[in-house]
Each structure stands twice: as structure tokens, then as C-alpha cells.
Design a protein around this motif. Structure first.
Motif, short mmCIF file in Angstrom:
data_model
loop_
_atom_site.label_atom_id
_atom_site.label_comp_id
_atom_site.label_asym_id
_atom_site.label_seq_id
_atom_site.Cartn_x
_atom_site.Cartn_y
_atom_site.Cartn_z
N ASP A 164 21.76 -0.81 10.86
CA ASP A 164 22.30 -2.17 10.84
C ASP A 164 21.19 -3.22 10.88
OD1 ASP A 164 24.87 -1.19 10.76
OD2 ASP A 164 25.16 -1.29 12.94
N VAL A 165 20.14 -2.93 11.64
CA VAL A 165 19.01 -3.88 11.71
C VAL A 165 18.33 -3.99 10.35
CG1 VAL A 165 16.72 -4.26 12.69
CG2 VAL A 165 18.62 -3.58 14.18
N VAL A 166 18.12 -2.86 9.69
CA VAL A 166 17.47 -2.88 8.38
C VAL A 166 18.36 -3.59 7.35
CG1 VAL A 166 16.53 -1.47 6.51
CG2 VAL A 166 16.18 -0.79 8.88
N ILE A 167 19.67 -3.35 7.43
CA ILE A 167 20.61 -4.00 6.51
C ILE A 167 20.61 -5.51 6.72
CG2 ILE A 167 23.06 -4.26 5.95
CD1 ILE A 167 23.39 -1.29 6.39
N ALA A 168 20.46 -5.93 7.98
CA ALA A 168 20.50 -7.36 8.28
C ALA A 168 19.33 -8.12 7.67
CB ALA A 168 20.51 -7.58 9.80
N ILE A 169 18.24 -7.42 7.40
CA ILE A 169 17.09 -8.07 6.76
C ILE A 169 17.34 -8.13 5.25
CG2 ILE A 169 14.59 -7.98 6.39
CD1 ILE A 169 14.40 -6.23 8.89
N PRO A 170 17.27 -9.29 4.63
CA PRO A 170 17.47 -9.37 3.18
C PRO A 170 16.54 -8.40 2.44
CG PRO A 170 17.37 -11.56 4.13
CD PRO A 170 17.01 -10.61 5.24
N THR A 171 17.10 -7.72 1.45
CA THR A 171 16.35 -6.68 0.73
C THR A 171 15.07 -7.22 0.12
OG1 THR A 171 18.42 -5.53 0.23
CG2 THR A 171 16.49 -4.97 -1.10
N LEU A 172 15.16 -8.38 -0.52
CA LEU A 172 13.98 -8.94 -1.17
C LEU A 172 12.92 -9.34 -0.15
CD1 LEU A 172 12.92 -9.49 -3.97
CD2 LEU A 172 13.81 -11.81 -3.82
N LEU A 173 13.37 -9.84 1.02
CA LEU A 173 12.42 -10.20 2.07
C LEU A 173 11.71 -8.96 2.61
CD1 LEU A 173 11.19 -12.31 3.96
CD2 LEU A 173 13.15 -11.99 5.48
N LEU A 174 12.48 -7.89 2.86
CA LEU A 174 11.88 -6.66 3.35
C LEU A 174 10.94 -6.06 2.31
CD1 LEU A 174 11.77 -4.41 5.49
CD2 LEU A 174 13.75 -3.36 4.38
N ALA A 175 11.36 -6.06 1.04
CA ALA A 175 10.51 -5.54 -0.01
C ALA A 175 9.26 -6.39 -0.17
CB ALA A 175 11.29 -5.47 -1.32
N GLY A 176 9.40 -7.71 -0.01
CA GLY A 176 8.24 -8.58 -0.10
C GLY A 176 7.24 -8.31 1.00
N LEU A 177 7.73 -8.04 2.21
CA LEU A 177 6.85 -7.69 3.33
C LEU A 177 6.10 -6.40 3.03
CD1 LEU A 177 5.87 -8.25 6.21
CD2 LEU A 177 7.85 -6.98 7.05
N ILE A 178 6.80 -5.44 2.48
CA ILE A 178 6.15 -4.18 2.09
C ILE A 178 5.10 -4.44 1.02
CG2 ILE A 178 6.55 -1.95 0.97
CD1 ILE A 178 9.31 -1.92 2.32
N GLY A 179 5.44 -5.31 0.06
CA GLY A 179 4.49 -5.64 -0.99
C GLY A 179 3.23 -6.27 -0.46
N VAL A 180 3.36 -7.17 0.51
CA VAL A 180 2.20 -7.82 1.10
C VAL A 180 1.28 -6.80 1.77
CG1 VAL A 180 1.46 -9.40 2.93
CG2 VAL A 180 3.34 -10.04 1.42
N ILE A 181 1.88 -5.77 2.37
CA ILE A 181 1.10 -4.80 3.14
C ILE A 181 0.43 -3.76 2.25
CG2 ILE A 181 1.22 -3.02 4.93
CD1 ILE A 181 3.55 -4.58 6.15
N VAL A 182 1.17 -3.23 1.27
CA VAL A 182 0.65 -2.05 0.55
C VAL A 182 0.58 -2.22 -0.96
CG1 VAL A 182 1.48 -0.47 2.33
CG2 VAL A 182 2.96 -1.01 0.39
N ALA A 183 0.91 -3.39 -1.51
CA ALA A 183 0.93 -3.54 -2.98
C ALA A 183 -0.43 -3.27 -3.60
CB ALA A 183 1.42 -4.93 -3.37
N ASP A 184 -1.51 -3.61 -2.88
CA ASP A 184 -2.85 -3.41 -3.44
C ASP A 184 -3.43 -2.04 -3.12
OD1 ASP A 184 -3.01 -3.89 -0.75
OD2 ASP A 184 -4.79 -5.16 -0.87
N LYS A 185 -2.60 -1.16 -2.53
CA LYS A 185 -3.08 0.18 -2.16
C LYS A 185 -2.73 1.23 -3.21
CE LYS A 185 -4.51 -1.07 1.98
NZ LYS A 185 -4.07 -2.48 1.99
N GLY A 186 -2.14 0.84 -4.33
CA GLY A 186 -1.79 1.80 -5.36
C GLY A 186 -0.29 1.88 -5.58
N VAL A 187 0.07 2.34 -6.77
CA VAL A 187 1.48 2.38 -7.17
C VAL A 187 2.27 3.38 -6.33
CG1 VAL A 187 3.03 3.01 -9.06
CG2 VAL A 187 1.02 1.60 -9.52
#
Length: 329
Positions: A164-187
């Protein structure tokens, strides 16, 4: 003599019963296959998806596999005629030159790179991300959903509150946070982490199915003879939820394509020097008014991949639907 005959009769009866169960299971698989093959949208989706994968892999090659296209997505050159596409599909009898690819069928970018090769590389990366995300999200969601549905109690409460906590976070916001952390670490690493954020819908679907299956007679029978819980879940319950799991996987793949495109569009997805379909749209969105082909080609491939996977998912959902009791001849 009569006692000997009585003692030996259960063996053929058991063999016949086992054979009957095999026939029923085989018939059910055949019925599912027939339903799927008669779903026109699913067949269209499979053909379209197969063509996209085949074109992306064979054109510029993948890894040690060489491609039939003679240009590289990293090779720069001279921009000819504003980099317009040379692809022609006009039939000869209408006054056109017939079908031919030309030197640069999708045109060229600002630095003279062949845009067909760039689009194919973008399709490869987007498909790789989509498949990894689909597999990771499906596996994580299946394990969490099955565990919560089978054990109930505090285990279910903890796992579903996390969901429920993960669902409450907007998908694009959660994905954006992931992108900020690991986007430059490889596909691959980017796709793995993105899959860890998109498992919630699969978990809820599997949990609901397991809640109904855990009370069935075959589960009670397995539990009564001391079968371990993990074996009951993976050997008895999950095989009966394969329809929902497969459909959830296809939906996760389609969602991953769109999510990756959205992240790349805002600069949080695949990072240069590599590229993806979403990254190509981002890089050349300002050229929409003067060189629209730089925007249209990757957009067309994103739509083709997402639609084809959704069509396949619809076909699988209808094929595994137990309410579909008839198949048209």
C-alpha cells in the motif's frame, strides 16, 4: 484366488485415474491454446511484436551477432538534404519509384548519424529494459502476493502495508527517483531497480487468487500429509495462477516501455552515450516543426511495442478465463 484379484485391482484403477487427470490437463492446455490462437488481436500483437524484435536485432546486430545494415548508430557523417528520409513505399504504377530504403531510410540527425540505426539501437535498449522490468516485477509481485495470501495473519498485514505504501507513491515519481539514483549506472541496473518499483499490481492480483485457492481440497490434502508450505505454494498453488501471472507480466512489459519513455523524456532515463526510444524523442523534440521524422520514428516504435504487448495480454487474459467455456470452430 479372489483375494489376490482384489489386491491387484487398484493398480490399473490408479493408472486409469492418473491417465484421466493427464487427459483433462492436456485438454485444458489445448483449450487455452485454441482460445489464444483464435484471438485476432493477440495474433496481430504477436506478429507486430515479433517483427519489431526481429528488425531491431537483425538490422544493426546485437552483441556478437552481426547485422545486415551497413551503418552504425555512432557513425557520424555529412548531413544530406537536411537529413530527410530516403525511404520510399510508393508503388511504381502510381508514378513513384517503388519500394526502396535508400541511403538513410529514416533520415539523419544533426551530426549526420543514420537515424534508422539510431532508432534500432533505441528499440533494442527499450525492449531490453521492458523485458527485464517485466520479469523482475512479475517475480517479486508473485512471491510477495503468494506469501501474503497463503500465510495470512501478521505476514499478510506487513506485506500488504508495504504494498500500500508503494502504491501510494505516484509511479512516475517513484520511477523518477530510481532514475536519479541509478540511471547513469547502466541499462541493466536501471531496469532491475525499475522492476523493483513496479511489482505492486502483480502482488495484489496473485494474493487475491491465492486467497481463494488456499481453501481448496487439493491444498488441504497436501497440508494434511505434512507438505511444507513453500512446496504447497510453488508446486500446487502457483501453477493454478499461471494465467494471471502471465497476463500481469505482459502488462508490466507494456507499462515499462511507457515508463522508460516518460523518464527519458524528462532526462531521468537512459543516459548518453547510449540511447533509447524515449531518449531519441527527448533529444529531437525541438525539431518537430522542421524535421518531424526525428520525432515520429521513435514514437511509432513506442506505440507499436506498447500496443502489441497489450494485445497479447488481452488474448492471454481471454484464453485463461475459465468463464470462456466454448471455442468457435
Amino acid at each position: 484366488m479372489s483375494e489376490t484379484k482384489t489386491a491387484t485391482t487398484p493398480a490399473p484403477d490408479n493408472a486409469a485415474a492418473a491417465e484421466g487427470l493427464n487427459v483433462v490437463a492436456r485438454t485444458q492446455r489445448q483449450l487455452v491454446l485454441r482460445r489464444f490462437l483464435r484471438h485476432r488481436g493477440a495474433i496481430f500483437g504477436m506478429v507486430l511484436f515479433g517483427l519489431v524484435v526481429l528488425l531491431a536485432v537483425t538490422s544493426i546486430g546485437a552483441g556478437p551477432i552481426p547485422g545486415w545494415w551497413d551503418k552504425s548508430p555512432t557513425e557520424t557523417g555529412t548531413v544530406d538534404g537536411m537529413g530527410k528520409p530516403t525511404l520510399s513505399v510508393v508503388p511504381g504504377f502510381l508514378g513513384g519509384g517503388g519500394f526502396h530504403l535508400g541511403e538513410h531510410p529514416f533520415g539523419q540527425d544533426n551530426t549526420g548519424r543514420d537515424y534508422f540505426a539510431l532508432t534500432m539501437r533505441g528499440a533494442q535498449v527499450s525492449l531490453t529494459i521492458a523485458v527485464i522490468v517485466g520479469l523482475v516485477a512479475t517475480m517479486v509481485g508473485t512471491v510477495i502476493g503468494a506469501t501474503a495470501g497463503y500465510f495470512r495473519g501478521w505476514t499478510e498485514s506487513v506485506l500488504m502495508r508495504i504494498t500500500d505504501v508503494v502504491i501510494a507513491i505516484p509511479t512516475l515519481l517513484l520511477a523518477g527517483l530510481i532514475g536519479v539514483i541509478v540511471a547513469d549506472k547502466g541499462v541493466v541496473l536501471f531496469a532491475l531497480f525499475l522492476g523493483l518499483g513496479l511489482w505492486t499490481s502483480t502482488a495484489r492480483l496473485v494474493r487475491g487468487q491465492v486467497l481463494s485457492l488456499r481453501e481448496k481440497e487439493f491444498v488441504e490434502a497436501a497440508r494434511s500429509v505434512g507438505t511444507p508450505a513453500h512446496r504447497i505454494i510453488f508446486k500446487h498453488i502457483l501453477p493454478n495462477t499461471v494465467g494471471i501471472i502471465i497476463v500481469a507480466a505482459t502488462l508490466a512489459i507494456a507499462a515499462a516501455v511507457l515508463t522508460e519513455s516518460a523518464l527519458s523524456f524528462v532526462g531521468l532515463g537512459v543516459q548518453p552515450p547510449d540511447t533509447s526510444l524515449g531518449r531519441l524523442i527527448t533529444d529531437y523534440r525541438t525539431a518537430l516543426s522542421v524535421r518531424p521524422w526525428l520525432f515520429y520514428w521513435p514514437g511509432a516504435f513506442i506505440i507499436a511495442i506498447a500496443l502489441s504487448v497489450n494485445f497479447i495480454g488481452d488474448g492471454l487474459r481471454d484464453a485463461f478465463d475459465p468463464r470462456q467455456t466454448r471455442v468457435r470452430d
